[in-house]
Design a protein around this motif. Structure first.
Motif, PDB file in Angstrom:
ATOM      1  N   ALA A 297      47.499 -28.058  92.577  1.00 57.79           N
ATOM      2  CA  ALA A 297      48.767 -28.233  91.856  1.00 57.79           C
ATOM      3  C   ALA A 297      48.578 -29.221  90.705  1.00 57.79           C
ATOM      4  CB  ALA A 297      49.843 -28.744  92.805  1.00 57.79           C
ATOM      5  N   PRO A 298      48.978 -28.865  89.490  1.00 62.47           N
ATOM      6  CA  PRO A 298      48.797 -29.775  88.351  1.00 62.47           C
ATOM      7  C   PRO A 298      49.644 -31.031  88.438  1.00 62.47           C
ATOM      8  CG  PRO A 298      50.086 -27.856  87.707  1.00 62.47           C
ATOM      9  CD  PRO A 298      49.553 -27.574  89.083  1.00 62.47           C
ATOM     10  N   TRP A 299      50.669 -31.006  89.295  1.00 58.74           N
ATOM     11  CA  TRP A 299      51.548 -32.174  89.421  1.00 58.74           C
ATOM     12  C   TRP A 299      51.058 -33.178  90.465  1.00 58.74           C
ATOM     13  CZ3 TRP A 299      52.963 -27.143  90.571  1.00 58.74           C
ATOM     14  CH2 TRP A 299      53.069 -26.825  91.928  1.00 58.74           C
ATOM     15  N   LEU A 300      50.006 -32.857  91.178  1.00 56.87           N
ATOM     16  CA  LEU A 300      49.464 -33.774  92.188  1.00 56.87           C
ATOM     17  C   LEU A 300      48.506 -34.746  91.505  1.00 56.87           C
ATOM     18  CD1 LEU A 300      48.831 -31.317  95.170  1.00 56.87           C
ATOM     19  CD2 LEU A 300      50.714 -32.948  94.880  1.00 56.87           C
ATOM     20  N   ILE A 301      49.072 -35.756  90.856  1.00 55.97           N
ATOM     21  CA  ILE A 301      48.279 -36.681  90.052  1.00 55.97           C
ATOM     22  C   ILE A 301      47.889 -37.949  90.818  1.00 55.97           C
ATOM     23  CG2 ILE A 301      49.223 -35.813  87.888  1.00 55.97           C
ATOM     24  CD1 ILE A 301      51.065 -38.279  87.836  1.00 55.97           C
ATOM     25  N   GLY A 302      48.334 -38.066  92.060  1.00 60.23           N
ATOM     26  CA  GLY A 302      47.951 -39.210  92.879  1.00 60.23           C
ATOM     27  C   GLY A 302      48.783 -40.450  92.668  1.00 60.23           C
ATOM     28  N   GLU A 303      49.846 -40.337  91.906  1.00 65.44           N
ATOM     29  CA  GLU A 303      50.732 -41.464  91.632  1.00 65.44           C
ATOM     30  C   GLU A 303      52.085 -40.933  91.170  1.00 65.44           C
ATOM     31  OE1 GLU A 303      48.968 -43.691  88.485  1.00 65.44           O
ATOM     32  OE2 GLU A 303      49.096 -42.044  87.042  1.00 65.44           O
TER      33      GLU A 303
ATOM     34  N   TYR B 122      55.834 -35.887  80.813  1.00 56.51           N
ATOM     35  CA  TYR B 122      55.476 -35.546  82.190  1.00 56.51           C
ATOM     36  C   TYR B 122      53.956 -35.484  82.270  1.00 56.51           C
ATOM     37  CZ  TYR B 122      55.447 -33.254  86.727  1.00 56.51           C
ATOM     38  OH  TYR B 122      55.241 -32.960  88.048  1.00 56.51           O
ATOM     39  N   ARG B 123      53.398 -36.098  83.277  1.00 54.38           N
ATOM     40  CA  ARG B 123      51.947 -36.223  83.420  1.00 54.38           C
ATOM     41  C   ARG B 123      51.421 -35.149  84.362  1.00 54.38           C
ATOM     42  NH1 ARG B 123      50.088 -42.265  84.118  1.00 54.38           N
ATOM     43  NH2 ARG B 123      50.826 -42.208  81.948  1.00 54.38           N
ATOM     44  N   GLY B 124      50.329 -34.495  83.964  1.00 55.07           N
ATOM     45  CA  GLY B 124      49.702 -33.480  84.796  1.00 55.07           C
ATOM     46  C   GLY B 124      48.199 -33.640  84.832  1.00 55.07           C
TER      47      GLY B 124
ATOM     48  N   PRO C 272      48.372 -24.968  84.638  1.00 52.10           N
ATOM     49  CA  PRO C 272      48.328 -24.808  83.189  1.00 52.10           C
ATOM     50  C   PRO C 272      48.149 -26.115  82.424  1.00 52.10           C
ATOM     51  CG  PRO C 272      50.598 -24.808  83.892  1.00 52.10           C
ATOM     52  CD  PRO C 272      49.777 -24.917  85.150  1.00 52.10           C
ATOM     53  N   ALA C 273      48.278 -27.261  83.099  1.00 54.95           N
ATOM     54  CA  ALA C 273      48.157 -28.527  82.379  1.00 54.95           C
ATOM     55  C   ALA C 273      46.799 -28.641  81.699  1.00 54.95           C
ATOM     56  CB  ALA C 273      48.368 -29.697  83.339  1.00 54.95           C
ATOM     57  N   GLY C 274      45.757 -28.188  82.369  1.00 52.76           N
ATOM     58  CA  GLY C 274      44.413 -28.323  81.835  1.00 52.76           C
ATOM     59  C   GLY C 274      44.055 -27.343  80.748  1.00 52.76           C
ATOM     60  N   THR C 275      44.933 -26.372  80.495  1.00 59.72           N
ATOM     61  CA  THR C 275      44.662 -25.378  79.456  1.00 59.72           C
ATOM     62  C   THR C 275      45.633 -25.498  78.288  1.00 59.72           C
ATOM     63  OG1 THR C 275      46.050 -23.743  80.596  1.00 59.72           O
ATOM     64  CG2 THR C 275      43.711 -23.768  81.155  1.00 59.72           C
TER      65      THR C 275
ATOM     66  N   GLY D  38      43.503 -38.131  79.089  1.00 60.35           N
ATOM     67  CA  GLY D  38      43.383 -39.566  79.252  1.00 60.35           C
ATOM     68  C   GLY D  38      42.180 -39.949  80.084  1.00 60.35           C
ATOM     69  N   ALA D  39      41.892 -41.236  80.115  1.00 59.56           N
ATOM     70  CA  ALA D  39      40.746 -41.734  80.869  1.00 59.56           C
ATOM     71  C   ALA D  39      40.864 -41.455  82.358  1.00 59.56           C
ATOM     72  CB  ALA D  39      40.593 -43.235  80.630  1.00 59.56           C
ATOM     73  N   ASP D  40      42.118 -41.291  82.839  1.00 63.82           N
ATOM     74  CA  ASP D  40      42.348 -41.014  84.257  1.00 63.82           C
ATOM     75  C   ASP D  40      42.361 -39.526  84.571  1.00 63.82           C
ATOM     76  OD1 ASP D  40      44.694 -40.353  82.976  1.00 63.82           O
ATOM     77  OD2 ASP D  40      46.010 -41.482  84.327  1.00 63.82           O
ATOM     78  N   GLY D  41      42.019 -38.691  83.579  1.00 62.44           N
ATOM     79  CA  GLY D  41      41.959 -37.255  83.821  1.00 62.44           C
ATOM     80  C   GLY D  41      43.298 -36.554  83.799  1.00 62.44           C
ATOM     81  N   THR D  42      44.291 -37.149  83.141  1.00 60.33           N
ATOM     82  CA  THR D  42      45.605 -36.529  83.057  1.00 60.33           C
ATOM     83  C   THR D  42      45.969 -36.222  81.607  1.00 60.33           C
ATOM     84  OG1 THR D  42      46.819 -38.634  82.874  1.00 60.33           O
ATOM     85  CG2 THR D  42      46.403 -37.773  85.097  1.00 60.33           C
ATOM     86  N   VAL D  43      46.965 -35.346  81.450  1.00 63.19           N
ATOM     87  CA  VAL D  43      47.524 -35.035  80.142  1.00 63.19           C
ATOM     88  C   VAL D  43      49.019 -35.319  80.180  1.00 63.19           C
ATOM     89  CG1 VAL D  43      45.784 -33.311  79.580  1.00 63.19           C
ATOM     90  CG2 VAL D  43      47.852 -32.607  80.789  1.00 63.19           C
ATOM     91  N   GLU D  44      49.592 -35.558  79.012  1.00 62.41           N
ATOM     92  CA  GLU D  44      51.023 -35.835  78.899  1.00 62.41           C
ATOM     93  C   GLU D  44      51.704 -34.683  78.171  1.00 62.41           C
ATOM     94  OE1 GLU D  44      52.683 -38.562  79.994  1.00 62.41           O
ATOM     95  OE2 GLU D  44      50.969 -39.763  80.665  1.00 62.41           O
ATOM     96  N   GLY D  45      52.676 -34.048  78.839  1.00 59.77           N
ATOM     97  CA  GLY D  45      53.430 -32.973  78.227  1.00 59.77           C
ATOM     98  C   GLY D  45      54.858 -33.400  77.940  1.00 59.77           C
ATOM     99  N   ALA D  46      55.493 -32.715  76.998  1.00 58.26           N
ATOM    100  CA  ALA D  46      56.873 -33.026  76.644  1.00 58.26           C
ATOM    101  C   ALA D  46      57.801 -32.748  77.823  1.00 58.26           C
ATOM    102  CB  ALA D  46      57.310 -32.198  75.442  1.00 58.26           C
ATOM    103  N   ALA D  47      58.816 -33.587  77.962  1.00 56.15           N
ATOM    104  CA  ALA D  47      59.777 -33.446  79.060  1.00 56.15           C
ATOM    105  C   ALA D  47      61.149 -33.916  78.611  1.00 56.15           C
ATOM    106  CB  ALA D  47      59.315 -34.252  80.277  1.00 56.15           C
ATOM    107  N   TRP D  48      62.133 -33.589  79.428  1.00 54.90           N
ATOM    108  CA  TRP D  48      63.489 -34.125  79.292  1.00 54.90           C
ATOM    109  C   TRP D  48      63.758 -35.047  80.466  1.00 54.90           C
ATOM    110  CZ3 TRP D  48      65.070 -33.089  74.664  1.00 54.90           C
ATOM    111  CH2 TRP D  48      64.849 -31.841  74.084  1.00 54.90           C
TER     112      TRP D  48
END
Length: 219
Positions: A17-23, A185-187, A193-196, A202-212
C-alpha cells in the motif's frame, strides 16, 4: 464501484500500500499540534493505524476502524511494535452504518473524526459517497468536527484525486465547511501509484502529492 474487503486485504497482507509510510501524515500531526483534535476521536479507514497510534500515545480516547480485517490486524501489530499496545482497532464497514443501526449504537458518538485518505475512495461512486457522509453525520456528536485529508486534482499527485468542489457538494445540509485548503499527502516512492507519479523522492523514500485538508462541523 467501491472495492470489497478482499481488495484492500491484499495491500496489507503483502505490504504493497502506498499509504503505509511507517508514520502519521504530517497534515494530521499538524492538526493535533494546532489543538484541532479534542474529545473522543474516530479514525475511519485507519489503515496501518498510524494516526490511532499517535493519538493514543498522546492520551486521546481514539478508535481506529477499517473495512479490511487485514488492515486491523496490521494496525494492531504496528501498535504493539511501536509500544502502544493499548491502541484500539475494529473492523467496521462505514457504509453499513445507515442500514444497520446496531453498528452506530456500538460505536457511539465522536467529538472529532479524522479521515485520512478515505473520502476520496468514493469519488466515482455517488451512492457510496452519500452513505459515507451520512455515516459521518450519524457518528459525529452535534457540534463535532470532521477533518478530511483527501488527494487533490489541483496539483501534481497520485491515486484517486478529487476536486474541492466534490467535497463542498458532498457536505451540505447538516454540515458547515469551516475551512478547505490545499495541503499535501505523503506516499511511498517504491509502490505504485505514488512511485510512478514522477514526483521528487525524499531522503526517506517518500513523495509528496497534492491534497485537500477540510475542517467540517456537524450541525
Amino acid at each position: 464501484m467501491t472495492q470489497l474487503p478482499e481488495f484492500w486485504n491484499v495491500a496489507y497482507d503483502n505490504d504493497t500500500a502506498p499509504w503505509l509510510i511507517g508514520e502519521p501524515q504530517p497534515a494530521i500531526v499538524g492538526l493535533e499540534a494546532a489543538g484541532l483534535i479534542r474529545g473522543r476521536v474516530l479514525d475511519p479507514g485507519c489503515g496501518g493505524g498510524e494516526h490511532t497510534i499517535l493519538l493514543t500515545r498522546l492520551g486521546y480516547d481514539v478508535l481506529g476502524v477499517d473495512l479490511s480485517p487485514s488492515a486491523v490486524a496490521y494496525a494492531s501489530r504496528n501498535a504493539a511494535e511501536k509500544g502502544v499496545p493499548q491502541a484500539r482497532f475494529r473492523a467496521v464497514d462505514m457504509l453499513r452504518i445507515g442500514t444497520d443501526p446496531e453498528i452506530a449504537t456500538a460505536l457511539g458518538h465522536f467529538d472529532t473524526i479524522v479521515d485520512s485518505a478515505l473520502f476520496h475512495v468514493f469519488r466515482e461512486d455517488p451512492t457510496a459517497r452519500a452513505a459515507y457522509v451520512d455515516a459521518l453525520h450519524t457518528l459525529a456528536a452535534p457540534g463535532g468536527v470532521v477533518h478530511i485529508l483527501a488527494l487533490s486534482d489541483a496539483g501534481p499527485g497520485f491515486g484517486p484525486r478529487i476536486s474541492d468542489t466534490l467535497i463542498r457538494e458532498s457536505f451540505t445540509a447538516g454540515w458547515d465547511i469551516e475551512e478547505l485548503r490545499a495541503a499535501s499527502y505523503r506516499g511511498r516512492a517504491d509502490v505504485a501509484p505514488a512511485g510512478t507519479a514522477g514526483l521528487p523522492v525524499g531522503a526517506d523514500g517518500t513523495v509528496e502529492g497534492a491534497a485537500w485538508l477540510a475542517r467540517i462541523r456537524r450541525l
